[in-house]
Design an enzyme around this catalytic site. Structure first.
Site, PDB file in Angstrom:
ATOM      1  N   HIS A 131       0.780  -1.158  -0.113  1.00 16.65           N
ATOM      2  CA  HIS A 131      -0.195   0.118   0.197  1.00 16.65           C
ATOM      3  C   HIS A 131       1.026   1.104  -0.015  1.00 16.65           C
ATOM      4  O   HIS A 131       2.013   1.107   0.477  1.00 16.65           O
ATOM      5  CB  HIS A 131      -0.824  -0.016   1.194  1.00 16.65           C
ATOM      6  CG  HIS A 131      -1.804   0.913   1.192  1.00 16.65           C
ATOM      7  ND1 HIS A 131      -1.756   2.616   1.687  1.00 16.65           N
ATOM      8  CD2 HIS A 131      -3.098   0.890   1.320  1.00 16.65           C
ATOM      9  CE1 HIS A 131      -2.950   3.062   1.426  1.00 16.65           C
ATOM     10  NE2 HIS A 131      -4.022   2.030   1.374  1.00 16.65           N
ATOM     11  N   ASP A 208       3.251  -3.950   8.273  1.00 16.83           N
ATOM     12  CA  ASP A 208       1.887  -3.478   8.224  1.00 16.83           C
ATOM     13  C   ASP A 208       0.826  -4.484   8.277  1.00 16.83           C
ATOM     14  O   ASP A 208       0.730  -5.424   7.313  1.00 16.83           O
ATOM     15  CB  ASP A 208       1.612  -2.781   6.575  1.00 16.83           C
ATOM     16  CG  ASP A 208       0.422  -2.356   6.259  1.00 16.83           C
ATOM     17  OD1 ASP A 208      -0.595  -2.610   7.027  1.00 16.83           O
ATOM     18  OD2 ASP A 208       0.303  -1.676   5.157  1.00 16.83           O
ATOM     19  N   GLN A 211      -4.361  -5.352   6.883  1.00 16.94           N
ATOM     20  CA  GLN A 211      -5.084  -6.227   6.207  1.00 16.94           C
ATOM     21  C   GLN A 211      -5.231  -7.779   6.919  1.00 16.94           C
ATOM     22  O   GLN A 211      -6.045  -8.647   6.595  1.00 16.94           O
ATOM     23  CB  GLN A 211      -4.958  -6.373   4.854  1.00 16.94           C
ATOM     24  CG  GLN A 211      -5.163  -5.356   3.886  1.00 16.94           C
ATOM     25  CD  GLN A 211      -6.587  -4.895   3.787  1.00 16.94           C
ATOM     26  OE1 GLN A 211      -7.594  -5.927   3.936  1.00 16.94           O
ATOM     27  NE2 GLN A 211      -6.960  -3.480   3.818  1.00 16.94           N
ATOM     28  N   LYS A 234     -10.706  -1.279   9.903  1.00 12.24           N
ATOM     29  CA  LYS A 234     -10.640  -2.637   9.055  1.00 12.24           C
ATOM     30  C   LYS A 234     -10.998  -3.876  10.054  1.00 12.24           C
ATOM     31  O   LYS A 234     -11.397  -5.045   9.175  1.00 12.24           O
ATOM     32  CB  LYS A 234      -9.550  -2.855   8.347  1.00 12.24           C
ATOM     33  CG  LYS A 234      -9.119  -1.960   7.600  1.00 12.24           C
ATOM     34  CD  LYS A 234      -7.909  -1.877   6.653  1.00 12.24           C
ATOM     35  CE  LYS A 234      -7.514  -0.556   5.892  1.00 12.24           C
ATOM     36  NZ  LYS A 234      -8.247  -0.292   4.796  1.00 12.24           N
ATOM     37  N   CYS A 372      -4.703   2.295  -3.861  1.00 12.12           N
ATOM     38  CA  CYS A 372      -3.376   2.913  -3.215  1.00 12.12           C
ATOM     39  C   CYS A 372      -2.197   1.818  -3.434  1.00 12.12           C
ATOM     40  O   CYS A 372      -1.433   1.498  -2.634  1.00 12.12           O
ATOM     41  CB  CYS A 372      -3.773   3.017  -1.825  1.00 12.12           C
ATOM     42  SG  CYS A 372      -5.104   4.369  -1.644  1.00 12.12           S
TER      43      CYS A 372
END
Length: 414
Positions: A131, A208, A211, A234, A372
């Protein structure tokens, strides 16, 4: 109150779960809502809405400094949520849990904090599937320091090319910044293996997890990562708040990210000293209600059978993959062996934005565009994709409706 207030070990009752999410019962454009944009932002259960409402109705005050009952209540709820996050990640201490506005701010905080350690010629490894939030902050820091951002290439299936990773990892590498799960492809990266190989060379690892956390619980001590970032919205919590986990020694060595109230110990015109962790990185009045909401979201997930949730999501993705051949010209972007329930696709002769608009007219919400992740779009030589991202509250019937909608659109353009 949630319809699943007790732990569930029985087969997943999706209809009961859906009653926990009021927004799912509405109609859009005269059709029952089919919400398949969970990778962008998941919906919120009643447990989260109630927790935030109760905070504002019964205990709102600023935290940490109030010499009154409401301040004490607010502080207890706020710090209780921090402990909930610590437990969720299996961090060693709440000193390692920093509140941020989301994953993007968390990565910016780390990038700026590590900047003093970077020199000209140093390398920051990122994957081509990242991302923008895990690319641009590193580019900005590289421009200031003379370091450079080095991409790790992918296979055609959308998996990290491990040979390419090992070729890139070397004496100049200072940081490895990588997604646990790709927001476009759904690929689950082998982060434990990546971290171990980076650690052997003394490379700082930044994961990260935006997700990943909606689908499974990461264990930061088992992973042995240096930093792990994620966003509340999320994983069924409110917007406007996220988390940065960082190893205590590294956080202690990093300079503050912002200045102001709360992050100080003492201020004078001669010298200012910083507060202890985690408050050194939390300048200003925090998002108190949002922290409470995130804690409630984690508690909600903890009351569910996570194995059953994962099995339900796997079934949704399997059904979607099985239906691809029913839409002529449909091509899946990202066919990794290990995936969360994300389906990015293109259809010959149709623009992704047209697909999204026409599905919306049928009450079906998906995401379209570059997500993104422009370097990833360049890798696949596409301007963008359509993306359906599923959550445990989606149904097999909704998967069928998605593909029926796609076939209807295709007939319109035939």
């Amino acid at each position: 109150m949630s319809n699943l207030s007790e732990a569930s070990t029985a087969a997943l009752d999706v209809e009961a779960l859906r009653r926990d999410f009021p927004i799912l019962s509405q109609q859009v454009n005269g059709k029952p809502l089919v919400y398949l944009d969970n990778g962008a932002s998941a919906q919120k259960p009643v447990a989260v809405l109630d927790a935030m409402d109760r905070y504002y109705r019964e205990m709102h005050a600023n935290v940490h400094r109030g010499a009154h009952t409401l301040g004490d209540r607010a502080t207890a709820a706020f710090e209780g949520a921090r402990e909930t996050v610590r437990r969720f990640l299996n961090a060693a201490s709440t000193r390692e849990i920093i509140w941020t506005r989301g994953t993007t701010e968390a990565i910016n905080l780390v990038a700026n904090g590590l900047a003093p350690r970077l020199r000209e010629g140093d390398e920051i490894l990122v994957s081509r599937m990242e991302h923008h939030a895990n690319i641009v902050p590193w580019q900005m820091v590289a421009e200031r320091t003379g370091a450079r951002v080095v991409p790790i290439e992918l296979t055609a299936e959308g998996e990290l090319d491990m040979d390419a990773f090992r070729q890139r990892l070397g004496d100049r590498t200072r940081v490895l910044a990588i997604a646990h799960v790709s927001n476009v492809l759904g690929t689950i990266n082998p982060v434990a293996e990546l971290i171990a190989e980076a650690r052997a060379l003394g490379v700082v690892t930044v994961i990260d997890g935006a997700q990943a956390v909606p689908h499974f619980r990461p264990d930061v001590q088992a992973l042995d990562c240096d930093f792990y970032a994620f966003s509340s919205h999320k994983m069924f919590g409110p917007t406007g708040i996220g988390v940065l986990y960082g190893k205590e020694a590294l956080l202690e060595a990093m300079p503050p990210y912002q200045g102001g109230g709360e992050m100080i110990e003492r201020v004078s015109f001669e010298r200012t000293t910083w507060n202890q962790l985690p408050y050194k990185f939390e300048a200003g009045t925090p998002a108190i209600a949002e922290a409470v909401g995130l804690g409630a979201a984690i508690d909600y997930l903890d009351r569910l059978d996570r194995t059953a949730l994962a099995a339900a999501e796997d079934a949704l993705l399997a059904r979607a993959n099985a239906l691809v051949d029913t839409v002529p010209g449909m091509e899946i972007i990202g066919t990794a062996r290990r995936k969360v329930p994300v389906l990015s696709f293109k259809i010959a002769g149709l623009h992704p934005s047209d697909i999204g608009t026409l599905l919306d007219q049928q009450g079906i919400a998906i995401r379209t565009g570059h997500h993104c992740a422009m370097p990833l779009m360049d890798f696949y030589a596409v301007p963008g994709t359509a993306r359906a991202s599923f959550a445990f509250y989606n149904t097999l019937d909704e998967v069928e409706q998605l593909f029926a909608g796609l076939r209807k659109i295709q007939r319109l353009f035939a």
